[in-house]
Design an enzyme around this catalytic site. Structure first.
Site, PDB file in Angstrom:
ATOM      1  N   LYS A 215      20.280 -43.087 -91.337  1.00 51.91           N
ATOM      2  CA  LYS A 215      20.381 -41.626 -91.233  1.00 51.91           C
ATOM      3  C   LYS A 215      19.444 -41.132 -90.119  1.00 51.91           C
ATOM      4  CE  LYS A 215      19.803 -37.555 -93.933  1.00 51.91           C
ATOM      5  NZ  LYS A 215      19.099 -36.969 -95.058  1.00 51.91           N
ATOM      6  N   GLU A 221      13.104 -51.461 -89.866  1.00 48.71           N
ATOM      7  CA  GLU A 221      13.830 -52.660 -90.316  1.00 48.71           C
ATOM      8  C   GLU A 221      15.233 -52.681 -89.702  1.00 48.71           C
ATOM      9  OE1 GLU A 221      12.412 -50.404 -92.276  1.00 48.71           O
ATOM     10  OE2 GLU A 221      11.328 -51.309 -93.958  1.00 48.71           O
ATOM     11  N   GLY A 277      20.115 -40.271 -98.377  1.00 50.29           N
ATOM     12  CA  GLY A 277      20.598 -41.647 -98.285  1.00 50.29           C
ATOM     13  C   GLY A 277      21.066 -42.180 -99.620  1.00 50.29           C
ATOM     14  N   ARG A 278      20.276 -41.900-100.676  1.00 52.43           N
ATOM     15  CA  ARG A 278      20.619 -42.439-101.999  1.00 52.43           C
ATOM     16  C   ARG A 278      21.797 -41.715-102.641  1.00 52.43           C
ATOM     17  NH1 ARG A 278      15.827 -39.955-101.652  1.00 52.43           N
ATOM     18  NH2 ARG A 278      15.394 -38.108-102.947  1.00 52.43           N
ATOM     19  N   GLU A 363      13.097 -42.601-106.317  1.00 53.47           N
ATOM     20  CA  GLU A 363      12.873 -41.929-105.039  1.00 53.47           C
ATOM     21  C   GLU A 363      13.197 -40.433-105.197  1.00 53.47           C
ATOM     22  OE1 GLU A 363      14.931 -42.684-100.953  1.00 53.47           O
ATOM     23  OE2 GLU A 363      13.094 -43.869-100.990  1.00 53.47           O
ATOM     24  N   HIS A 395      16.400 -63.917-121.820  1.00 60.68           N
ATOM     25  CA  HIS A 395      15.558 -65.128-121.727  1.00 60.68           C
ATOM     26  C   HIS A 395      14.383 -64.894-120.793  1.00 60.68           C
ATOM     27  CE1 HIS A 395      18.739 -67.417-123.774  1.00 60.68           C
ATOM     28  NE2 HIS A 395      19.547 -66.584-123.129  1.00 60.68           N
ATOM     29  N   LYS A 510       4.937 -45.933 -93.857  1.00 53.91           N
ATOM     30  CA  LYS A 510       5.596 -46.172 -92.573  1.00 53.91           C
ATOM     31  C   LYS A 510       4.620 -45.890 -91.430  1.00 53.91           C
ATOM     32  CE  LYS A 510      10.369 -44.971 -93.950  1.00 53.91           C
ATOM     33  NZ  LYS A 510      11.472 -44.012 -93.773  1.00 53.91           N
TER      34      LYS A 510
END
Ligand code: F6P
Length: 555
Positions: A215, A221, A277-278, A363, A395, A510
């Site tokens: 965005k 990254e 974004g989410r 977030e 487990h 960041k």
């Protein structure tokens, strides 16, 4: 009154009194005293999803008091604000109108619910984007869009992180049965280049398309992985820059930044800046989904989410599933102080869903400043959410779930239309889910011979949980399931009086990463130099010892 501290309301005070009256009741007693409890505390959603919230420490009075709270904080104002285009993302002054992204048949416009001119303009932009997704999908799947060496595209690599990756990855994983033949999907997120090379080593440049999702188009990254993939293509085509337009698509809100990479406008999909974004799987950030399942199924994904938009906006609060899930979650988080929440999915295809919800929940609502700019110190906001695959987690951390000192409310989720019941494996899967839900709720009381359980192997139970039965994991129901949790998050954020749509909390890390990076890159760390940040002995010695380990490793 709007934007109020929920704990200052009369309803909250009444809920506290109510809490003290019922907090020690046992879930099993609710069932023993009411044979009809399941019917009273379960709902069908679109006939495709059953929500069973009967195994909770609550009764009708609990729900009623929360409904009073919603009225007292004027919840309806916030709900209507979404449709009327008020900017509920109040810190960034942006719309929160995700419903527009999936109103593919213009229900809200045709029925004159949208009066705000800005939203009408937005809707035209959204419709254009959908047409562009449809055309692009058709061109790729029908082989009209070819690689620079005139090969059909068969490998799609989605490069992004957070909301530019998790939604696409989760949805594609869950809809593998709808996979278009001859399309192979790959995902790259990590700045550890092992991630991207694990993918590049499996595919050939000549039939690969990269979708670069960011965005901001500044996420380190994603830009690093974009540069690696770009070089990989240019190396193959002997640095012919024209090859890029056959092999790269960019999805972003930052057109100017994207244009720096010499791609045609036809290769750039722009998403409105108000879309978080989410919350972006219905936008071109979901392009890889459309390529993977086809545009028709992508549209069904949007229609499934749209069905929840209508459910949320038009259902009475007491029959409004996202609102009820939010109420239950706040009941435990803010009254019982159970500050964790767990998503347990029992189908392999849903295995990424907990990861996706982690970003959506934490977030959005991991905030400590309220609408009025006050530090929140008298109630908790978002729980810590984690999750995993059902039987595998049995487990791993189920010991704590059953006998730990922390009580962690869970959502159990399973699909009911199985495709393979070999050795009755699906019945075993379901029996695990149901027995875990029962034994968490009822403990050792569930068995008549309670003497089996003393001390170390006693199960106190009273561990609340919801069960969601999904008729079939298909595009429509996945869209519904995601939208269901989006509105749960929205409802909680309103009650907590916070902004669920910004994410300032990710910025400091960041910023510091960009300041520390040069110190690592340099050969000798000058600790006497004046830095415009606090350089502590831990940081200095971590960098020094990283280098020592690294140098030793090279010897
Ligand atoms: O985690 C912070 C964040 O900004 C998320 O909100 C976002 O989904 C992700 O990073 C990726 O951001 P972008 O899409 O701008 O690359």
């Amino acid at each position: 009154m709007l934007h109020i501290n929920p704990t200052k309301t009369n309803s909250w005070k009444k809920l506290l009194i109510h809490f003290n009256k019922i907090k020690d009741l046992n879930i099993i007693d609710f069932f023993k005293n009411d044979k009809n409890r399941f019917n009273r505390f379960s709902y069908f959603l679109n006939k495709n999803i059953l929500i069973d919230f009967s195994k909770n420490i609550l009764n009708n009075k609990t729900i009623k008091l929360f409904l009073k709270l919603l009225n007292e904080i004027n919840f309806n104002y916030y709900l209507l604000s979404i449709i009327e285009g008020r900017k509920l993302n109040f810190t960034e002054n942006k719309f929160v109108t995700n419903f527009l992204l999936r109103d593919v048949n213009n229900f809200f416009i045709n029925n004159k619910y949208i009066k705000c001119k800005n939203l009408l303009t937005e809707k035209k932009f959204i419709d254009n984007n959908l047409s562009k997704i449809k055309l692009f999908t058709k061109n790729i799947l029908r082989g009209k869009w070819l690689s620079f060496s005139k090969k059909k595209i068969i490998n799609i690599v989605n490069i992004g992180i957070g909301g530019s990756d998790l939604g696409v990855r989760t949805i594609i994983k869950s809809l593998n049965l709808y996979k278009k033949k001859n399309i192979n999907m790959f995902f790259v997120s990590n700045i550890d280049v092992e991630d991207i090379y694990n993918v590049l080593n499996k595919i050939s440049p000549e039939n690969t398309l990269f979708i670069i999702c960011s965005k901001s188009f500044t996420t380190q990254e994603t830009i690093l992985n974009f540069n690696i993939s770009r070089k990989w293509i240019l190396d193959y085509y002997k640095n012919n820059i024209l090859s890029l337009n056959n092999h790269f698509i960019i999805v972003t809100s930052n057109y100017l930044k994207a244009k720096e990479y010499n791609l045609n406008d036809n290769n750039i999909f722009i998403v409105s800046n108000w879309v978080g974004g989410r919350y972006s799987f219905c936008t071109p950030f979901g392009l890889a989904i459309s390529l993977f399942i086809g545009f028709k199924n992508f549209k069904k994904l949007l229609l499934g989410a749209h069905s929840i938009d209508k459910h949320f906006f038009f259902n009475d609060f007491n029959k409004n599933i996202p609102i009820l899930l939010a109420i239950i979650s706040i009941w435990y988080n803010n009254f019982f102080k159970f500050n964790n929440e767990l998503i347990l999915v029992y189908n392999e295809k849903l295995s990424l869903f907990p990861l996706y919800l982690q970003q959506l929940f934490m977030e959005s609502n991991g905030k400590n400043i309220d609408y009025n700019n006050n530090l929140i110190n008298d109630y908790n906001t978002s729980q810590v959410l984690f999750g995993g695959l059902g039987t595998i987690s049995q487990h791993s951390f189920f010991q704590l779930l059953h006998q730990g000192t922390h009580i962690i409310p869970c959502d159990f989720i399973i699909e009911c239309c199985y495709s393979n019941n070999i050795y009755n494996s699906y019945y075993k899967l379901l029996s695990n889910l149901i027995s875990q839900s029962q034994s968490l709720a009822f403990g050792s009381n569930i068995l008549n011979n309670k003497n089996l359980f003393i001390n170390h192997n006693k199960f106190i139970g009273n561990r609340p949980n919801n069960v969601l039965l999904i008729k079939k994991i298909n595009p429509y129901n996945i869209g519904s399931l995601i939208a269901l949790y989006e509105y749960k998050v929205f409802t909680q954020g309103v009650i907590w009086n916070i902004c669920s749509f910004d994410q300032y909390g990710v910025e400091l890390g960041k910023k510091m990463s960009n300041l520390i990076y040069p110190l690592i890159k340099k050969n000798n760390l000058d600790i006497n130099k004046k830095y415009n940040f606090f350089l502590d002995s831990s940081t200095i010695n971590l960098i020094k010892n990283f280098k020592k380990f690294n140098n030793n490793n090279n010897k």
